[in-house]
Design a protein around this motif. Structure first.
Motif, short mmCIF file in Angstrom:
data_model
loop_
_atom_site.label_atom_id
_atom_site.label_comp_id
_atom_site.label_asym_id
_atom_site.label_seq_id
_atom_site.Cartn_x
_atom_site.Cartn_y
_atom_site.Cartn_z
N HIS A 1 -7.49 -1.06 5.74
CA HIS A 1 -6.33 0.09 6.58
C HIS A 1 -6.40 1.28 6.20
CE1 HIS A 1 -2.65 0.95 7.94
NE2 HIS A 1 -2.35 1.06 7.15
N ASP B 1 -0.35 -4.18 7.03
CA ASP B 1 -1.04 -3.70 7.74
C ASP B 1 -2.02 -3.34 7.01
OD1 ASP B 1 1.42 -2.13 7.48
OD2 ASP B 1 0.60 0.01 7.48
N HIS C 1 0.67 -1.06 -0.20
CA HIS C 1 -0.06 0.10 0.27
C HIS C 1 0.60 1.06 0.54
CE1 HIS C 1 0.49 -0.62 4.70
NE2 HIS C 1 0.65 0.36 4.69
N ASP D 1 5.89 4.45 4.93
CA ASP D 1 6.81 2.71 5.58
C ASP D 1 7.19 2.15 4.67
OD1 ASP D 1 4.03 2.88 6.39
OD2 ASP D 1 4.62 1.17 7.32
N HIS D 2 6.11 1.15 3.72
CA HIS D 2 5.99 0.59 2.91
C HIS D 2 6.72 0.67 1.38
CE1 HIS D 2 3.32 -1.87 5.58
NE2 HIS D 2 3.55 -0.40 5.87
N HIS E 1 1.57 4.32 1.66
CA HIS E 1 2.42 4.16 3.18
C HIS E 1 3.36 4.38 2.96
CE1 HIS E 1 -1.70 4.12 5.72
NE2 HIS E 1 -1.76 5.07 4.98
N HIS F 1 -4.58 -0.05 12.22
CA HIS F 1 -3.65 -1.07 12.38
C HIS F 1 -4.49 -1.75 13.27
CE1 HIS F 1 -0.47 1.04 10.69
NE2 HIS F 1 -0.43 1.64 11.50
#
Ligand SMILES: [Zn+2]
Ligand SMILES: [Zn+2]
Length: 308
Positions: A151, A180, A74, A78-79, A76, A214
């Motif tokens: 999410h 997530d 996805h 951090d991904h 975000h 989450h």
């Protein structure tokens, strides 16, 4: 196949910059860390699942010499914020010999990721393959099937992956990676009885306000009971948002008050949320025992490598 947990932390990595909560203090004391979420599946090729801001050091730690494909769950940071780091593989290849790395993600995720990283297509570093829930595709001996996850509205393209592979005798292994999520709009049949499940466990306790949406371990128990993983479950994307009794840092924005903290079925005090890896495994083992959960559950940590 081999599964390597490159990063098992929350969006900000642990211990977090500028944070002196009890969890971060304890992790510094024990020299433990949880970097941003990423996994490597090693079979006929190297499949990278998610590609966050720590990816260069994560791939360096494991001396990964090439990536055959990337699955992004996805949009975000951090991904996906580490996609530019994959340029290293092109820079170190003989001029003209590099094949762009295929990157798989949903159209909605690419609408966001593409704003930042479209130039990597022009530079010949990546090529984009848009995927859709329930539509399988094959990658180096792995059959990958995305499934839709909830999410929150700011991750409209969010998916998990069901990954199947067969050994030379035709015996199939099925792995589910949720990434997530908070809930699922529907549960495809292949989510049930997977050999291996990798599930998010951002908090121990489900918070009063679950935003952004989450998975807590308390909430994940319902999914474990529904899906009944056969061989082993791994907990990942573990954060520092649980309220720790007596910690002045509980006033921090990232700390989330539990709605109804998990306690033994026979009653008594709630379980104490873990401060470090060992405590996480201990509290999960205790809950498993108290609730009679017949699953093998391992709290993953950075650099855990498992032959599956
Ligand atoms: Zn995340
Ligand atoms: Zn996310």
């Amino acid at each position: 196949m081999k599964l390597i947990f490159l990063g098992t932390g929350p969006a900000w990595g642990l211990p977090e910059l500028n944070c002196n909560c009890k969890i971060c203090l304890e992790l510094r004391r024990k020299e433990e860390k949880r970097t941003r979420p990423a996994f490597l599946l090693k079979g006929e090729g190297n499949i990278l699942i998610d590609c966050g801001p720590d990816i260069a050091s994560q791939l360096t730690t494991h001396s990964v010499e090439g990536i055959d494909a990337v699955l992004i769950t996805h949009e975000h940071g951090d991904h996906y914020m580490g996609l530019d780091e994959l340029y290293s593989y092109k820079r170190s290849t003989t001029r003209g010999a590099f094949q762009p790395i295929p990157v798989y993600l949903t159209k909605k995720s690419w609408e966001v990721v593409g704003i930042r990283f479209r130039y990597l297509i022009d530079m010949g570093v990546i090529e984009i393959h848009e995927v859709e829930p329930k539509k399988s595709f094959n990658l180096k001996g792995f059959e990958c099937t995305p499934f839709k996850t909830n999410h929150g509205s700011f991750a409209a393209g969010s998916i998990g992956y069901i990954i199947k592979t067969s050994d030379r005798h035709g015996k199939e292994t099925r792995l589910v990676y949720t990434s997530d999520f908070w809930d699922l709009p529907e549960s495809p049949q292949d989510l049930f009885h997977p050999d291996y499940l990798i599930i998010q466990s951002f908090w121990l306790n489900e918070p009063e306000k679950n935003t952004p949406q989450h998975m807590s371990f308390q909430r994940a128990m319902k999914f474990l009971k529904d899906w009944q993983p056969v061989k082993e479950t791994f907990l990942v994307h573990i954060g520092d948002g649980d309220v720790i009794p007596g910690d002045p840092a509980n006033a921090m924005l990232k700390k989330n008050k539990p709605a109804d903290p998990l306690r033994p079925p026979a009653g008594g005090d709630p379980y104490h949320p873990a401060l470090n890896q060992e405590q996480w495994q201990k509290v999960v083992d205790q809950i498993k025992f108290d609730f009679d959960l017949p699953y093998k559950i391992r709290v993953a940590h950075d650099d855990l490598a498992v032959e599956i």
